[in-house]
Design an enzyme around this catalytic site. Structure first.
Site, short mmCIF file in Angstrom:
data_model
loop_
_atom_site.label_atom_id
_atom_site.label_comp_id
_atom_site.label_asym_id
_atom_site.label_seq_id
_atom_site.Cartn_x
_atom_site.Cartn_y
_atom_site.Cartn_z
N ASP A 290 -4.74 -7.46 5.79
CA ASP A 290 -6.00 -6.79 5.50
C ASP A 290 -7.07 -7.85 5.20
OD1 ASP A 290 -7.78 -4.81 4.95
OD2 ASP A 290 -6.77 -4.06 3.16
N ASP B 78 -2.02 -18.19 1.35
CA ASP B 78 -3.22 -18.78 0.75
C ASP B 78 -3.64 -20.03 1.53
OD1 ASP B 78 -0.83 -19.86 -0.17
OD2 ASP B 78 -1.60 -20.42 -2.12
N LYS C 242 4.11 -15.30 1.20
CA LYS C 242 4.11 -16.14 0.00
C LYS C 242 5.57 -16.30 -0.43
CE LYS C 242 0.97 -16.90 -2.67
NZ LYS C 242 0.35 -18.21 -3.01
N TYR D 130 0.82 -1.22 0.00
CA TYR D 130 0.00 0.00 0.00
C TYR D 130 0.86 1.27 0.00
CZ TYR D 130 -3.92 -3.09 1.14
OH TYR D 130 -4.87 -4.09 1.13
N ASP E 289 -9.96 -9.45 8.14
CA ASP E 289 -11.40 -9.27 7.90
C ASP E 289 -12.11 -10.62 7.87
OD1 ASP E 289 -11.23 -6.56 7.73
OD2 ASP E 289 -12.38 -6.41 5.87
#
Ligand code: NAD
Length: 368
Positions: free
Chosen positions: A249, A225, A192, A142, A253
């Site tokens: 993020d 993942d 990852k 970000y 959530d």
């Protein structure tokens, strides 16, 4: 020794309503547990804009930097939707996070037994769940450069850059290990590393911090993942998950919603330790200012009250008192009390914000 200091920024919409109940809980600790705080209050968001023309004044910012912890309600509302971007209520919150350098965002996913049926997952998968996701909050994709939309030949290309320095990974890893020591002593780091160099570095640095300074904490690594899958399959295998800004993020959530209503979810954002050893800290419910129910006495104060419980545990080393407060919340829910957002079963009458606060105070009294 002086009392620990708290700055309350109630904000907009339901912020002041839920914060009124938190104030009563804070007063309860002063009266009944001799745990006194120097509490000051100030404006943030639309409320600050209305008075000062800015969502956060320099004076309030300076106060936030000076106290042991900041407790925030919520900001925003339709009244402010058309303001210039630079003075929108959310800018006040972003300024606090940025200038306090709150790089470690703690998002618990805790499922109270009485609410297990609110989850979209089966009861036995979520009942009793108590995990925390630590999301790196001030770096990563970000913020990385280059970023933008550029022209390349005949078409445009959108670019964001995932970038982490060793020190950025090091500090958030430490915060996760410190947290784990106050909980179940287990950290799972997610990245990852199979396809991203930043993931390889992330894994190396987390392992190094562990081996050098936190060998007593159990550490595992997982691809993000696979981590998402495991969170849905059997979330109770985790205690603390540490991950980067983007994966955090998404994962936080998803994990939070395993547990049901927005009105139940607290959060903490922590920065570097101050001179007194406490981390810079801002505690706030995950929900917003809920303009649709503001001013009606319907808001669920539990997310904000649990945010104060996090402050007790992580800023003030009062883990037992934090547990007392969480148990009081658990008890009122087990007794069947529900604010309107938690009404699922037919025939249950919702209680008001104040009545929920009253019941939690009564449960605290009973705990003595
Ligand atoms: P919201 O979280 O305010 O509300 C979403 C829904 O959840 C609404 O139906 C609301 O009534 C309900 N809800 C939320 N908290 C509740 C509580 N404690 N008790 C009972 N019901 C609750 O999100 P939104 O509607 O997308 O945003 C409203 C405003 O809040 C916007 O201005 C937005 O920018 C702002 N916002 C602020 C923050 C923050 O201050 N951290 C976070 C999200 C949104």
């Amino acid at each position: 020794m002086s009392n620990p200091s708290l700055l309350i920024l109630a904000g907009d919409g339901i912020g002041p309503e839920v914060m009124t109940e938190v104030r009563r809980v804070i007063d309860w600790y002063g009266d009944k547990r001799d745990l006194k705080f120097d509490v000051s209050e100030d404006l943030v968001g639309g409320a600050a804009y209305d008075k000062h023309g800015t969502p956060l004044t320099d004076e309030t910012m300076a106060k936030a930097q000076a106290v042991d912890a900041v407790l925030l309600g919520a900001v925003g509302g339709p009244k402010y939707d058309n303001l210039d971007f630079s003075v929108k209520p959310e800018r006040g919150l972003l300024r606090l996070r940025k200038e306090m350098d709150l790089f470690s965002n703690l998002r618990p996913a805790q499922c109270f037994d009485a609410l297990a049926d609110f989850s979209s997952l089966k009861r036995d998968v979520v009942a009793g769940l108590d995990i925390v996701i630590v999301r790196e909050l001030t770096s990563g994709i970000y913020f990385g450069e280059p970023r933008g939309i550029f022209k390349e030949g005949n078409e445009r290309v959108g670019i964001n850059t995932q970038r982490y320095t060793e020190s950025e990974i090091d500090r958030v890893a430490r915060s996760a290990f410190e947290l784990a020591r106050k909980r179940g002593n287990k950290v799972c780091s997610m990245e990852k590393a199979n396809v991203m160099e930043s993931g390889i570095l992330w894994r190396e640095v987390v392992q190094k911090v562990h081996d050098e300074d936190y060998p007593d904490v159990e550490l595992s690594h997982m691809y993000a993942d696979a981590g998402a899958m495991q969170l849905c399959r059997w979330p109770k295998q985790f205690d603390v998950i540490v991950t980067d800004n983007l994966f955090g993020d998404l994962l936080s959530d998803a994990a939070a919603m395993l547990t049901g209503s927005l009105g139940m979810l607290p959060s903490a954002s922590l920065g570097a330790p101050m001179a007194n050893g406490r981390p810079k800290a801002l505690y706030e419910p995950v929900h917003g200012s809920a303009p649709d129910i503001a001013g009606q006495g319907k808001a669920n104060p539990i997310a904000c009250i649990l945010s104060f419980a996090m402050a007790l545990r992580y800023s003030f080393d009062q883990g037992d008192e934090a547990t007392r407060l969480e148990n009081a919340v658990e008890k009122v829910l087990a007794d069947g009390l529900r604010t309107a957002d938690l009404i699922g079963e037919e025939g249950v009458q919702p209680v008001s914000t104040r009545e929920m606060g009253d019941a939690i105070l009564a449960a605290l009294d009973e705990s003595l």
